[in-house]
Every structure is written in structure tokens, then in C-alpha cells.
Design a protein around this motif. Structure first.
Motif, short mmCIF file in Angstrom:
data_model
loop_
_atom_site.label_atom_id
_atom_site.label_comp_id
_atom_site.label_asym_id
_atom_site.label_seq_id
_atom_site.Cartn_x
_atom_site.Cartn_y
_atom_site.Cartn_z
N UNK A 108 1.31 -2.25 12.10
CA UNK A 108 0.40 -1.12 12.84
C UNK A 108 0.72 -0.07 12.08
N UNK A 109 1.71 0.04 11.31
CA UNK A 109 1.62 1.56 10.60
C UNK A 109 1.49 1.43 9.24
N UNK A 110 0.79 0.03 8.21
CA UNK A 110 0.06 -0.48 7.42
C UNK A 110 -1.74 0.71 7.14
N UNK A 111 -2.05 -0.04 9.10
CA UNK A 111 -3.29 0.57 8.88
C UNK A 111 -3.49 1.98 9.31
N UNK A 112 -2.13 3.09 9.56
CA UNK A 112 -1.74 4.43 10.62
C UNK A 112 -1.97 4.81 8.60
N UNK A 113 -1.13 4.41 7.53
CA UNK A 113 -1.43 4.65 6.47
C UNK A 113 -2.41 4.34 5.64
N UNK A 114 -3.56 3.03 5.58
CA UNK A 114 -4.61 3.22 5.34
C UNK A 114 -5.45 4.46 5.58
N UNK A 115 -5.93 4.79 6.98
CA UNK A 115 -6.41 5.60 7.90
C UNK A 115 -6.25 7.35 7.36
N UNK A 116 -4.99 7.34 7.30
CA UNK A 116 -4.41 8.78 6.47
C UNK A 116 -5.62 8.74 5.12
N UNK A 117 -4.92 7.50 4.09
CA UNK A 117 -5.94 7.88 2.68
C UNK A 117 -7.25 7.77 2.95
N UNK A 118 -7.57 7.39 3.76
CA UNK A 118 -8.99 6.81 3.65
C UNK A 118 -9.78 8.63 4.00
N UNK A 158 0.44 12.07 -0.41
CA UNK A 158 1.30 11.16 1.16
C UNK A 158 1.29 9.97 0.94
N UNK A 159 0.30 9.81 1.76
CA UNK A 159 -0.25 8.75 2.79
C UNK A 159 0.01 7.93 1.31
N UNK A 160 -0.23 7.65 0.04
CA UNK A 160 -0.04 6.93 -1.09
C UNK A 160 2.19 7.23 -1.10
N UNK A 161 2.60 7.77 -0.88
CA UNK A 161 4.30 8.22 -0.81
C UNK A 161 4.82 7.24 -0.02
N UNK A 162 3.74 7.02 1.35
CA UNK A 162 4.53 6.57 2.80
C UNK A 162 4.17 5.04 2.30
N UNK A 163 3.21 4.75 1.58
CA UNK A 163 2.73 3.02 1.05
C UNK A 163 3.88 2.86 0.40
N UNK A 164 4.08 3.76 -0.72
CA UNK A 164 4.89 2.84 -1.06
C UNK A 164 6.36 2.25 -0.90
N UNK A 165 6.81 3.66 0.13
CA UNK A 165 8.10 3.15 0.63
C UNK A 165 8.21 2.72 1.65
#
Length: 93
Positions: A1-11, A36-43
Motif C-alpha cells: 500500500x505504501x509503495x503504491x502511494x509513493x509511485x503515485x506521488x512520483x507520477x 521527496x517521493x524518490x527519497x521516501x522510496x529509497x528510505x
């Protein structure tokens, strides 16, 4: 769920960067949202796969801060010399 949220943020940040091109400030804000979305994905990946190893996270955060400072410097110099932050005031083709 969280991963999809960060992908949507990036898109959404990529779409806002593509469609909003008139103001330099709005372009910088969409770039920072992308970062910021890439940083959250990396974290998230550092926590999941590398067992809390934050060296990559700190390394990338350093570059993102330098990118933000450079963008703000360009914005301030553009406003000083041209009077606004419109991209068409630079006389680009």
C-alpha cells in the motif's frame, strides 16, 4: 500500500512538471515533490532490504539539498535580473 502511494506521488510530480512550465517556481516545486517521493522510496527500500542502512539515504539527501539550493539561487537571480519568474521572459526559442 505504501509503495503504491509513493509511485503515485512520483507520477503526479512528473505530470505536474510536464504540464506546468510557465513559472520557474512551480517547476522547482514539482521537482522537489519528485525528489521527496524518490527519497521516501529509497528510505522504504533501505528499511526493507538493507536492514536499516541509511548511508545511501544520507548520500542522496545531500545531493537533493544541493539541487534545491541551486534551484533557489537560479530563481533569485532570475527575479533580480528579469523581474519575474516566467520562463518566456528569458527569450528562449
Amino acid at each position: 500500500m505504501n509503495l503504491a502511494l509513493f509511485y503515485y506521488m512520483f507520477i503526479f510530480s512528473v505530470f505536474s512538471f510536464i504540464f506546468i512550465r510557465k513559472h520557474l517556481l512551480l517547476c522547482l516545486l514539482s521537482l522537489e515533490f519528485m525528489v521527496l517521493s524518490l527519497l521516501f522510496l529509497i528510505m522504504l527500500y533501505c528499511l526493507m532490504f538493507f536492514s536499516m542502512n541509511f548511508y545511501l539515504y544520507v548520500f542522496m539527501m545531500t545531493f537533493y539539498v544541493c539541487e534545491g539550493v541551486l534551484g533557489l539561487g537560479v530563481l533569485v537571480s532570475m527575479i533580480r535580473f528579469h523581474g519575474n519568474d516566467y520562463m518566456n521572459s528569458l527569450f528562449l526559442w
